[in-house]
Design a protein around this motif. Structure first.
Motif, PDB file in Angstrom:
ATOM      1  N   ALA A  11      29.127  37.379  46.930  1.00  0.00           N
ATOM      2  CA  ALA A  11      28.858  35.940  47.007  1.00  0.00           C
ATOM      3  C   ALA A  11      30.039  35.140  46.469  1.00  0.00           C
ATOM      4  O   ALA A  11      30.396  34.084  47.031  1.00  0.00           O
ATOM      5  N   VAL A  12      30.671  35.613  45.406  1.00  0.00           N
ATOM      6  CA  VAL A  12      31.863  34.936  44.889  1.00  0.00           C
ATOM      7  C   VAL A  12      32.998  35.010  45.903  1.00  0.00           C
ATOM      8  O   VAL A  12      33.759  34.042  46.088  1.00  0.00           O
ATOM      9  N   LEU A  13      33.119  36.154  46.566  1.00  0.00           N
ATOM     10  CA  LEU A  13      34.128  36.298  47.613  1.00  0.00           C
ATOM     11  C   LEU A  13      33.910  35.272  48.721  1.00  0.00           C
ATOM     12  O   LEU A  13      34.857  34.643  49.214  1.00  0.00           O
ATOM     13  N   THR A  64      35.503  27.378  37.504  1.00  0.00           N
ATOM     14  CA  THR A  64      34.566  26.322  37.111  1.00  0.00           C
ATOM     15  C   THR A  64      33.473  26.141  38.149  1.00  0.00           C
ATOM     16  O   THR A  64      32.286  26.008  37.810  1.00  0.00           O
ATOM     17  N   VAL A  65      33.867  26.137  39.427  1.00  0.00           N
ATOM     18  CA  VAL A  65      32.858  25.994  40.477  1.00  0.00           C
ATOM     19  C   VAL A  65      31.888  27.181  40.440  1.00  0.00           C
ATOM     20  O   VAL A  65      30.667  27.001  40.584  1.00  0.00           O
ATOM     21  N   THR A  66      32.418  28.365  40.233  1.00  0.00           N
ATOM     22  CA  THR A  66      31.545  29.534  40.119  1.00  0.00           C
ATOM     23  C   THR A  66      30.626  29.420  38.919  1.00  0.00           C
ATOM     24  O   THR A  66      29.430  29.738  38.984  1.00  0.00           O
ATOM     25  N   VAL A  90      26.980  39.643  33.313  1.00  0.00           N
ATOM     26  CA  VAL A  90      26.855  39.163  34.698  1.00  0.00           C
ATOM     27  C   VAL A  90      27.636  37.868  34.884  1.00  0.00           C
ATOM     28  O   VAL A  90      28.396  37.705  35.851  1.00  0.00           O
ATOM     29  N   VAL A  91      27.469  36.928  33.960  1.00  0.00           N
ATOM     30  CA  VAL A  91      28.148  35.631  34.071  1.00  0.00           C
ATOM     31  C   VAL A  91      29.662  35.814  33.973  1.00  0.00           C
ATOM     32  O   VAL A  91      30.433  35.254  34.770  1.00  0.00           O
ATOM     33  N   LEU A  92      30.128  36.585  32.993  1.00  0.00           N
ATOM     34  CA  LEU A  92      31.565  36.767  32.797  1.00  0.00           C
ATOM     35  C   LEU A  92      32.211  37.489  33.970  1.00  0.00           C
ATOM     36  O   LEU A  92      33.331  37.153  34.376  1.00  0.00           O
ATOM     37  N   VAL A  93      31.511  38.496  34.525  1.00  0.00           N
ATOM     38  CA  VAL A  93      32.068  39.210  35.675  1.00  0.00           C
ATOM     39  C   VAL A  93      32.210  38.281  36.872  1.00  0.00           C
ATOM     40  O   VAL A  93      33.232  38.296  37.573  1.00  0.00           O
ATOM     41  N   ALA A  94      31.191  37.468  37.113  1.00  0.00           N
ATOM     42  CA  ALA A  94      31.256  36.551  38.259  1.00  0.00           C
ATOM     43  C   ALA A  94      32.403  35.550  38.091  1.00  0.00           C
ATOM     44  O   ALA A  94      33.215  35.341  39.008  1.00  0.00           O
ATOM     45  N   ILE A  95      32.495  34.915  36.930  1.00  0.00           N
ATOM     46  CA  ILE A  95      33.550  33.912  36.702  1.00  0.00           C
ATOM     47  C   ILE A  95      34.915  34.586  36.680  1.00  0.00           C
ATOM     48  O   ILE A  95      35.896  34.081  37.260  1.00  0.00           O
ATOM     49  N   GLY A  96      35.019  35.724  36.014  1.00  0.00           N
ATOM     50  CA  GLY A  96      36.295  36.431  35.946  1.00  0.00           C
ATOM     51  C   GLY A  96      36.772  36.885  37.310  1.00  0.00           C
ATOM     52  O   GLY A  96      37.973  36.812  37.625  1.00  0.00           O
ATOM     53  N   PHE A  97      35.845  37.371  38.160  1.00  0.00           N
ATOM     54  CA  PHE A  97      36.240  37.810  39.495  1.00  0.00           C
ATOM     55  C   PHE A  97      36.735  36.635  40.331  1.00  0.00           C
ATOM     56  O   PHE A  97      37.724  36.758  41.071  1.00  0.00           O
ATOM     57  N   ALA A  98      36.061  35.496  40.218  1.00  0.00           N
ATOM     58  CA  ALA A  98      36.500  34.318  40.973  1.00  0.00           C
ATOM     59  C   ALA A  98      37.899  33.896  40.549  1.00  0.00           C
ATOM     60  O   ALA A  98      38.766  33.617  41.398  1.00  0.00           O
ATOM     61  N   ALA A 145      31.638  21.285  44.439  1.00  0.00           N
ATOM     62  CA  ALA A 145      30.308  21.880  44.279  1.00  0.00           C
ATOM     63  C   ALA A 145      29.330  21.309  45.284  1.00  0.00           C
ATOM     64  O   ALA A 145      28.487  22.027  45.840  1.00  0.00           O
ATOM     65  N   ARG A 146      29.439  19.990  45.564  1.00  0.00           N
ATOM     66  CA  ARG A 146      28.511  19.381  46.512  1.00  0.00           C
ATOM     67  C   ARG A 146      28.796  19.856  47.931  1.00  0.00           C
ATOM     68  O   ARG A 146      27.870  20.101  48.716  1.00  0.00           O
ATOM     69  N   VAL A 147      30.062  20.030  48.288  1.00  0.00           N
ATOM     70  CA  VAL A 147      30.412  20.482  49.628  1.00  0.00           C
ATOM     71  C   VAL A 147      29.930  21.912  49.874  1.00  0.00           C
ATOM     72  O   VAL A 147      29.453  22.252  50.964  1.00  0.00           O
ATOM     73  N   HIS A 148      30.020  22.738  48.844  1.00  0.00           N
ATOM     74  CA  HIS A 148      29.654  24.154  48.990  1.00  0.00           C
ATOM     75  C   HIS A 148      28.329  24.441  48.283  1.00  0.00           C
ATOM     76  O   HIS A 148      28.151  25.526  47.681  1.00  0.00           O
ATOM     77  N   LEU A 149      27.414  23.507  48.379  1.00  0.00           N
ATOM     78  CA  LEU A 149      26.143  23.641  47.672  1.00  0.00           C
ATOM     79  C   LEU A 149      25.340  24.853  48.149  1.00  0.00           C
ATOM     80  O   LEU A 149      24.704  25.546  47.351  1.00  0.00           O
TER      81      LEU A 149
END
Length: 855
Positions: free
Chosen positions: A327-329, A358-360, A393-401, A7-11
């Motif tokens: 953005a997740v991509l 988790t990072v997403t 919105v949250v579930l779609v982002a995490i699920g897509f990642a 998370a810190r590297v890809h802040l």
């Protein structure tokens, strides 16, 4: 796996994802609350603006025998409590205030007037709080007298000021009522309403005003008034020999109205009427109310508002999710090397997918909570979408990642062939895409052919289908025109056009798919802009048609010439056109028509620059469609006048829209009795109203403001503007993210070419040529889709409720906003390409060539 380190590297990427998720959650949770609040406000205004007799619930019963008569206030109170007890739950929030009760007789003739004068008896439960006595005193206890050998009651009554003036009634007079069963009334006082504008008097207007009725075939008017009696007068008030009815009014309080409860109110009103009728022991009780009609009108306007909102909000949510997916991509691409190493060292697929999720989640979960919390700052009821939207919105982002990483890392050390331009598309996929396009076109055709029935899912499916079809066609067809340009570029000596267009034409579907987010973004935003502009222009037209001039003054009596001269002398008045309106006899029979006599040439000058106009007329008449085909005809108006038909008009702005009507020159009247003024200039309508107290003053500006200030209208236009801005912003973000997602591969190719002598300027042009074709093509397709949707959905979306009752159609192609959006996207793409080239120039070529160069 060290999640905190990742998370810190890809802040930076996580920060972008946080902002996008926060805005999406706030919009999807806040906009529905704001819109529902406006729906509630619109319903409350609608109920408050309606006459009380139409909105309130009135339980009535006709007394048909002395046994059914009520002689004490307690008998009324007992039934009033019963009505409140049996109110259905859906009506209780609306019926919160105390109502009133009344007893009234009808058609009670004054003896010896041959049915020309009627004085009815009326009792109001709260008369003492509603009227002031300006002459005499309040009525008291009734007495008796002998008349024609019988003892009859004598009621002390009070009359309204209007009745005293119109019917010549005076304090101290005594009148005999009836033709067979007689009763006497003694006028002991004259009253006036404490607040004549109170909605209360809508139920009792016959007490304040004299009602004039012209029976069929009669020349004279009947005059009816209702007097007030005291509580003691109830003891002698009987249905024997007269028409007597009792009424209990349960007032509707608009402040308790909710648009969400409207579907239940119709059933509740019907249930209340049914249960009230069951309370009858003699004559049946019945419920009188216009509330269902008010609710039906509101529901029609609300349905259109909700339909438009579903369309634009659905598009907004889809675009927001698409940008978040981009953005997740980008984030998963940045994590790809780390996850590949972890997978090669024995990490399970669940571990690497869980790490990406988790990072997403570190970015989107706080953003979802923040957006959900901020939505509560928006006034309005909490709808289910307020809770579900941010969660989706949250579930779609995490699920897509998780899904993308799981698909990419099914096997350790996954390798991809970057030198393959395109893969063969399966027959199953082609069939599915053709089916989607065919269904979208068929849906659009059916919608245009048969319109939209209530609750039909086509309205929501057709725009989605058209957008998806346009995206698929664009995705499949865009390489072919580019390959034509590649062939043309190959004939030239410059290498940059050939290389740039070749890379654009050979781009894999996966690499250009993110750009297709621009299609719904541009399509819906342009659709919203076109709809908003159509509503605005139709509102202008409706305001002009309602008034017919910048300012219109109408009076029931003739306006004196001296007053007209004063109007002409007011500061700001530029032009005054006089007119006379009236009802005229057509021919020599019983046919009548509405007519306005006016100097049409002067009226046309007043309307210069307006959205309405009239045909020129020097003689003869302009007639309505119902009077067409008569050639020369004769009318009776002051004198007999022969007129030739000079044209047919569908309406007269500010006056007539249907029925039989005509426009004639003012010169046809022997002596014009001016009762209408059409005024152009910057003058206050209030000043005109003070100058002509008997007149009604309307202005086009106020009519337009009244249309625009309607809560539903204001909400629709406000939401369209917000969605247009939001979608435009998301489209720009999508372009930037698309540039960043392919930045690594593009930088590697440019670096290889730089070793072969490619200059910085050539690298910039190469990048622009690679990116810009897809952006421009997508922008043009989205622009065309947005301009097409209003016409495709025209029969299904009735926007007349927001445009003064006029149908919104014939959308003008104002391309300013759409072209600005398309040009903005192209500009961002070009700037992004130059910025990307500038950043790539700083890289060490040796390092770039070694990265991923495994043989």
């Amino acid at each position: 796996m060290r999640i905190a380190l990742l998370a810190r590297v890809h802040l930076g990427t996580l920060a972008v994802l946080f902002v996008l998720a926060l805005s999406a959650c706030l919009l999807v949770a806040g906009l529905p609350r704001a819109m529902q609040a406006s729906y509630d406000e619109a319903l409350r205004r609608s109920l408050a603006a309606a006459p009380a007799w139409q909105a309130d619930l009135t339980v009535s019963v006709e007394s048909r025998s002395p046994e059914e008569d009520l002689h004490e206030r307690g008998q009324f109170d007992l039934r009033d409590r019963r009505w409140h007890e049996i109110l259905p739950a859906a009506l209780r929030p609306l019926v919160t205030g105390a109502g009133h009760m009344s007893a009234k007789t009808t058609l009670t003739p004054v003896t010896g007037t041959a049915g020309q004068t009627y004085i009815n008896l009326g009792w109001l439960s709260d008369a003492a709080q509603r009227v002031d006595w300006v002459q005499g005193r309040a009525p008291g206890r009734p007495s008796t007298m002998r008349y024609e050998g019988a003892t009859i009651p004598v009621f002390e009554v009070g009359v309204a000021e209007d009745a005293q003036r119109e019917m010549g009634l005076q304090v101290g007079q005594q009148k005999m009522l009836g033709e067979n069963d007689y009763v006497a009334v003694k006028i002991v006082g004259v009253f006036k309403a404490r607040n004549p504008a109170d909605r209360y008097w809508s139920h009792n207007l016959e007490i304040l005003q004299v009602t004039k009725i012209q029976p069929p075939g009669a020349l004279d008017f009947e005059k009816h008034t209702t007097t007030l009696i005291s509580d003691e007068g109830l003891t002698a008030l009987s249905s024997e020999g007269r028409n007597l009815s009792y009424h209990w009014i349960l007032p509707i309080d608009p402040r308790g109205a909710s648009a969400l409860a409207v579907p239940d109110l119709d059933a509740a009103v019907a249930e209340f009427g049914r249960v009230a009728a069951l309370q009858s022991t003699g004559s049946p009780y019945h419920l009188d109310t216009g509330l269902p009609k008010l609710l039906a009108d509101f529901r029609a306007a609300l349905g259109t508002a909700q339909t438009v909102m579903y369309l634009v909000l659905g598009g907004l949510l889809a675009v927001a999710l698409g940008v978040i997916a981009l953005a997740v991509l980008l984030l998963t691409d940045r994590l790809d090397h780390t996850l590949t190493v972890a997978r090669a060292r024995g990490g399970s697929l669940r571990q690497v997918a869980g790490a990406a999720a988790t990072v997403t989640g570190i970015a989107v979960m706080p953003a979802g909570l923040a957006g959900y919390g901020l939505s509560f700052l928006v006034p309005g009821p909490v709808l289910p979408i307020v809770h579900l939207g941010p969660a989706v919105v949250v579930l779609v982002a995490i699920g897509f990642a998780a899904a993308r990483v799981a698909r990419s890392h099914r096997t350790p050390l996954h390798e991809r062939r970057d030198d393959v331009a395109a893969g063969r598309v399966s027959a199953r996929r082609i069939t599915l895409e053709v089916l989607v396009v065919a269904l979208a076109l068929a849906g659009a055709y059916l919608l245009r052919a048969r319109g939209l029935a209530g609750g039909d899912p086509f309205l929501l499916l057709v725009p989605v289908g058209l957008t998806l079809a346009a995206a698929l066609i664009t995705l499949r067809c865009y390489p072919y025109p580019l390959r034509l340009f590649v062939r043309l570029a190959a004939r030239g000596r410059a290498a940059v056009p050939f290389l740039g267009l070749t890379r654009a034409a050979r781009a894999r579907s996966a690499s250009v798919l993110p750009v297709l987010i621009l299609l719904p973004a541009l399509g819906v935003s342009v659709f919203a802009a076109v709809i908003s502009d159509g509503i605005a222009s139709t509102q202008q037209l409706a305001a002009w048609q309602q008034v017919g001039a910048p300012i219109k003054v109408t009076s029931e009596v003739e306006i004196p010439a001296a007053t007209i001269s004063q109007v002409r002398g007011l500061a700001g008045v530029e032009q005054v056109v006089t007119a006379q309106t009236g009802r005229v006899q057509v021919g020599y029979g019983a046919e009548n028509a509405e007519a306005i006599a006016v100097d049409v040439a002067q009226w046309r000058r007043i309307l210069d620059g307006a959205t309405v106009s009239l045909p020129a007329l020097s003689d003869g008449a302009l007639v309505s469609p119902e009077l067409r085909g008569r050639g020369t005809f004769e009318i009776g108006w002051q004198s007999r006048v022969r007129l030739a038909t000079r044209g047919v008009i569908d309406s007269v702005p500010g006056f007539y829209t249907e029925g039989k009507f005509m426009v004639v020159p003012l010169s046809v009247l022997t002596r014009p009795a001016v009762n209408t003024l059409l005024i152009k200039g910057d003058v206050s309508p209030d000043a005109l109203a003070r100058l002509i107290p008997s007149a009604s003053v309307k202005s086009q500006e106020r009519a337009l403001s009244a249309i625009r200030d309607d809560p539903l209208t204001r909400t629709v236009r406000w939401a369209l503007v917000v969605v247009t801005v939001a979608l435009g912003s998301y489209a720009l973000v999508a372009v930037v993210l698309s540039l960043v997602v392919g930045a690594a591969e593009r930088a590697r190719a440019v670096s290889f070419l730089r070793t072969l002598g490619l200059s910085d300027r050539q690298a910039q042009r190469l990048t622009v040529l690679e990116i810009l074709p897809m952006i421009l093509l997508t922008a043009l397709v989205g622009l065309g889709l947005g301009l097409f949707l209003p016409y495709a959905l025209g029969p299904g979306v009735d926007l007349a409720s927001y445009a003064g009752g006029l149908p919104v159609g014939g959308y003008s192609l104002d391309l300013l906003i759409p072209l600005a959006l398309a040009a903005g996207l192209a500009a961002v793409a070009v700037l992004g390409a130059y910025a990307h080239t500038a950043i790539s120039r700083r890289r060490n070529l040796g390092a770039v060539l070694r990265v991923g160069d495994l043989t």
